[in-house]
Write a protein that holds these residues in place. Structure first.
Motif, PDB file in Angstrom:
ATOM      1  N   GLY A 148       0.805  -1.319  -0.101  1.00 16.30           N
ATOM      2  CA  GLY A 148      -0.032   0.156   0.203  1.00 16.30           C
ATOM      3  C   GLY A 148       0.854   1.186   0.216  1.00 16.30           C
ATOM      4  N   ILE A 149       1.852   1.375  -0.915  1.00 19.17           N
ATOM      5  CA  ILE A 149       2.830   2.552  -0.784  1.00 19.17           C
ATOM      6  C   ILE A 149       2.147   3.673  -1.539  1.00 19.17           C
ATOM      7  CG2 ILE A 149       4.966   3.281  -1.877  1.00 19.17           C
ATOM      8  CD1 ILE A 149       5.537   1.593   0.649  1.00 19.17           C
ATOM      9  N   ARG A 150       2.121   4.560  -0.780  1.00 18.69           N
ATOM     10  CA  ARG A 150       1.780   6.186  -1.398  1.00 18.69           C
ATOM     11  C   ARG A 150       2.941   6.948  -1.454  1.00 18.69           C
ATOM     12  NH1 ARG A 150      -3.711   6.675  -2.388  1.00 18.69           N
ATOM     13  NH2 ARG A 150      -5.036   4.886  -1.692  1.00 18.69           N
ATOM     14  N   LYS A 151       3.120   7.841  -2.271  1.00 20.80           N
ATOM     15  CA  LYS A 151       3.902   8.819  -2.065  1.00 20.80           C
ATOM     16  C   LYS A 151       3.568  10.196  -2.269  1.00 20.80           C
ATOM     17  CE  LYS A 151       8.060  10.858  -1.221  1.00 20.80           C
ATOM     18  NZ  LYS A 151       8.706  11.119   0.042  1.00 20.80           N
ATOM     19  N   ARG A 152       3.610  11.217  -1.753  1.00 20.37           N
ATOM     20  CA  ARG A 152       3.021  12.704  -1.913  1.00 20.37           C
ATOM     21  C   ARG A 152       4.347  13.723  -1.859  1.00 20.37           C
ATOM     22  NH1 ARG A 152      -0.834  10.546   1.272  1.00 20.37           N
ATOM     23  NH2 ARG A 152       0.136  11.130   3.153  1.00 20.37           N
ATOM     24  N   TYR A 153       4.208  14.705  -2.686  1.00 20.90           N
ATOM     25  CA  TYR A 153       5.046  15.599  -2.552  1.00 20.90           C
ATOM     26  C   TYR A 153       4.481  17.010  -2.573  1.00 20.90           C
ATOM     27  CZ  TYR A 153       8.641  12.523  -4.419  1.00 20.90           C
ATOM     28  OH  TYR A 153       9.542  11.365  -4.571  1.00 20.90           O
ATOM     29  N   GLY A 154       5.188  18.030  -1.936  1.00 18.87           N
ATOM     30  CA  GLY A 154       4.371  19.273  -1.524  1.00 18.87           C
ATOM     31  C   GLY A 154       3.307  19.461  -0.476  1.00 18.87           C
ATOM     32  N   GLY A 155       2.478  20.375  -0.453  1.00 19.51           N
ATOM     33  CA  GLY A 155       1.514  20.090   0.546  1.00 19.51           C
ATOM     34  C   GLY A 155       2.036  21.027   1.830  1.00 19.51           C
ATOM     35  N   GLY A 156       1.763  22.364   1.972  1.00 21.20           N
ATOM     36  CA  GLY A 156       2.102  22.956   2.952  1.00 21.20           C
ATOM     37  C   GLY A 156       1.276  22.620   4.165  1.00 21.20           C
ATOM     38  N   SER A 157       1.846  23.019   5.478  1.00 19.96           N
ATOM     39  CA  SER A 157       1.017  22.750   6.625  1.00 19.96           C
ATOM     40  C   SER A 157      -0.341  23.597   6.708  1.00 19.96           C
ATOM     41  CB  SER A 157       1.727  22.636   8.234  1.00 19.96           C
ATOM     42  OG  SER A 157       2.431  24.046   8.054  1.00 19.96           O
ATOM     43  N   ASP A 158      -0.021  24.612   6.023  1.00 15.72           N
ATOM     44  CA  ASP A 158      -1.205  25.716   5.797  1.00 15.72           C
ATOM     45  C   ASP A 158      -2.271  25.432   5.151  1.00 15.72           C
ATOM     46  OD1 ASP A 158      -0.052  26.228   3.540  1.00 15.72           O
ATOM     47  OD2 ASP A 158       0.639  28.330   3.960  1.00 15.72           O
ATOM     48  N   GLY A 159      -2.219  24.482   4.120  1.00 16.15           N
ATOM     49  CA  GLY A 159      -2.992  24.006   3.151  1.00 16.15           C
ATOM     50  C   GLY A 159      -3.199  24.894   1.982  1.00 16.15           C
ATOM     51  N   ALA A 160      -2.026  25.725   1.601  1.00 16.35           N
ATOM     52  CA  ALA A 160      -2.415  26.566   0.727  1.00 16.35           C
ATOM     53  C   ALA A 160      -2.019  26.078  -0.511  1.00 16.35           C
ATOM     54  CB  ALA A 160      -1.506  28.008   0.916  1.00 16.35           C
ATOM     55  N   SER A 161      -1.096  24.925  -0.399  1.00 21.95           N
ATOM     56  CA  SER A 161      -0.541  24.362  -1.770  1.00 21.95           C
ATOM     57  C   SER A 161      -0.858  22.794  -1.584  1.00 21.95           C
ATOM     58  CB  SER A 161       0.784  24.496  -1.845  1.00 21.95           C
ATOM     59  OG  SER A 161       1.714  24.097  -0.671  1.00 21.95           O
ATOM     60  N   PRO A 162      -1.792  22.373  -2.350  1.00 24.19           N
ATOM     61  CA  PRO A 162      -2.167  20.880  -2.320  1.00 24.19           C
ATOM     62  C   PRO A 162      -0.785  19.878  -2.629  1.00 24.19           C
ATOM     63  CG  PRO A 162      -2.990  21.844  -4.396  1.00 24.19           C
ATOM     64  CD  PRO A 162      -2.418  22.839  -3.559  1.00 24.19           C
ATOM     65  N   ALA A 163      -0.805  18.862  -1.944  1.00 26.88           N
ATOM     66  CA  ALA A 163       0.077  17.925  -2.210  1.00 26.88           C
ATOM     67  C   ALA A 163      -0.140  16.973  -3.737  1.00 26.88           C
ATOM     68  CB  ALA A 163       0.068  16.829  -1.158  1.00 26.88           C
ATOM     69  N   THR A 164       0.754  16.661  -4.276  1.00 19.82           N
ATOM     70  CA  THR A 164       0.939  15.930  -5.560  1.00 19.82           C
ATOM     71  C   THR A 164       0.918  14.430  -5.226  1.00 19.82           C
ATOM     72  OG1 THR A 164       1.532  17.828  -6.701  1.00 19.82           O
ATOM     73  CG2 THR A 164       1.673  15.537  -7.790  1.00 19.82           C
ATOM     74  N   GLU A 165       0.254  13.542  -5.243  1.00 18.18           N
ATOM     75  CA  GLU A 165       0.320  12.290  -5.036  1.00 18.18           C
ATOM     76  C   GLU A 165       0.889  11.343  -6.377  1.00 18.18           C
ATOM     77  OE1 GLU A 165      -1.827   9.162  -2.080  1.00 18.18           O
ATOM     78  OE2 GLU A 165      -2.977   9.734  -3.729  1.00 18.18           O
ATOM     79  N   VAL A 166       2.063  11.003  -6.150  1.00 12.78           N
ATOM     80  CA  VAL A 166       2.808  10.342  -7.303  1.00 12.78           C
ATOM     81  C   VAL A 166       2.461   9.033  -7.323  1.00 12.78           C
ATOM     82  CG1 VAL A 166       5.133   9.811  -8.477  1.00 12.78           C
ATOM     83  CG2 VAL A 166       4.444  12.180  -7.402  1.00 12.78           C
ATOM     84  N   LEU A 167       2.473   8.061  -6.002  1.00 16.70           N
ATOM     85  CA  LEU A 167       2.274   6.642  -6.014  1.00 16.70           C
ATOM     86  C   LEU A 167       0.998   6.531  -5.442  1.00 16.70           C
ATOM     87  CD1 LEU A 167       5.796   5.333  -5.365  1.00 16.70           C
ATOM     88  CD2 LEU A 167       4.601   5.506  -7.843  1.00 16.70           C
TER      89      LEU A 167
END
Length: 253
Positions: A6-25
């Motif tokens: 069940g591997i997932r990998k996300r990049y980005g996404g600040g704690s303030d929620g202003a920039s959404p994370a990009t899920e690559v896996l």
């Protein structure tokens, strides 16, 4: 030997929620046995290179578990991860990543220097590997004096310097002409036949078809796996290479 759950990998996404994370896996589960020759194929942006980085312990997943010989990598400390990258894995890249100012032999020796091997021993092993890969008489040449195919052979020798029980090859034929590419694929196939686990990352279906097992990834998901049709993976040719070092990671492979 290598298992993803069940591997997932996300990049980005600040704690303030202003920039959404990009899920690559997006939930990769698969198992690779010792001695397999596996191709992971997918187009640019499919997530295959991110997957290779996770398999090689160059990055950590955002979610899920990665097990090596039943041990969860999440529990490894920095020294154990460094041991795995140095002793268990051998990396081969499209761009070779050779040091331009060093000779072929000196480039091959680099992993052994980090492992603390004596000078005479590592020089002898580097020469033997270069000879084995058809580069006898070229050990004193610098990368700029070698063809692309020869440089890739040097990088394969470097990957084998400390054992390289698991070879991770990211587009290893991408910068080569067809003849040199065929020679590199023959070398990788030979390593798999000798008991190394070879994981090939490629966008080229023709290259992928030369592996014994083909896993296709698209949009961060496994969409096909030729092993599922066989209902069993090949038997491991050498599932227990010699352990080195005193920490727990050294006992895994």
């Amino acid at each position: 030997m290598l298992e993803l759950r069940g591997i997932r990998k996300r990049y980005g996404g600040g704690s303030d929620g202003a920039s959404p994370a990009t899920e690559v896996l997006r939930g990769i589960s698969l198992r690779i046995e010792a001695g397999e020759f596996v191709a992971i194929v997918g187009s640019s942006g499919s997530g295959k290179s991110t997957l290779m980085h996770l398999l090689g312990c160059l990055d950590r997943p955002s979610e899920g578990s990665y097990l090596i010989c039943g041990q969860d990598v999440a529990g490894f400390d920095a020294d154990q991860l460094a041991w795995l990258r140095r002793e268990a894995f051998g990396f081969v890249f499209q761009g070779y990543h050779l040091i331009a100012t060093e000779t072929a032999r000196e480039n091959v020796e680099v992993p052994a220097i980090y492992a603390g091997q004596p000078t005479a021993a590592r020089q002898a092993r580097a020469e033997a590997l270069l000879t084995q890969l058809g580069l006898a008489g070229r050990s004193g040449h610098r990368p700029g004096q070698l063809s692309g195919g020869q440089q890739q052979r040097v990088s394969i020798a470097r990957a084998l310097m400390n054992g390289g029980r698991i070879i991770l090859a990211d587009e290893p034929t991408g910068a080569l002409d067809s003849r040199s590419g065929a020679e590199v694929m023959t070398l990788l196939s030979g390593l798999a036949a000798a008991g190394h686990t070879v994981i090939l990352i490629t966008h080229d279906r023709g290259i992928a078809a030369q592996a014994r097992r083909v896993i296709e990834i698209r949009d961060g998901l496994v969409i096909s796996d030729s092993a599922s049709a066989r209902h069993a993976a090949p038997e491991a040719a050498d599932a227990n290479p010699p352990a080195q070092g005193a920490n727990d990671a050294a006992q895994l492979l």
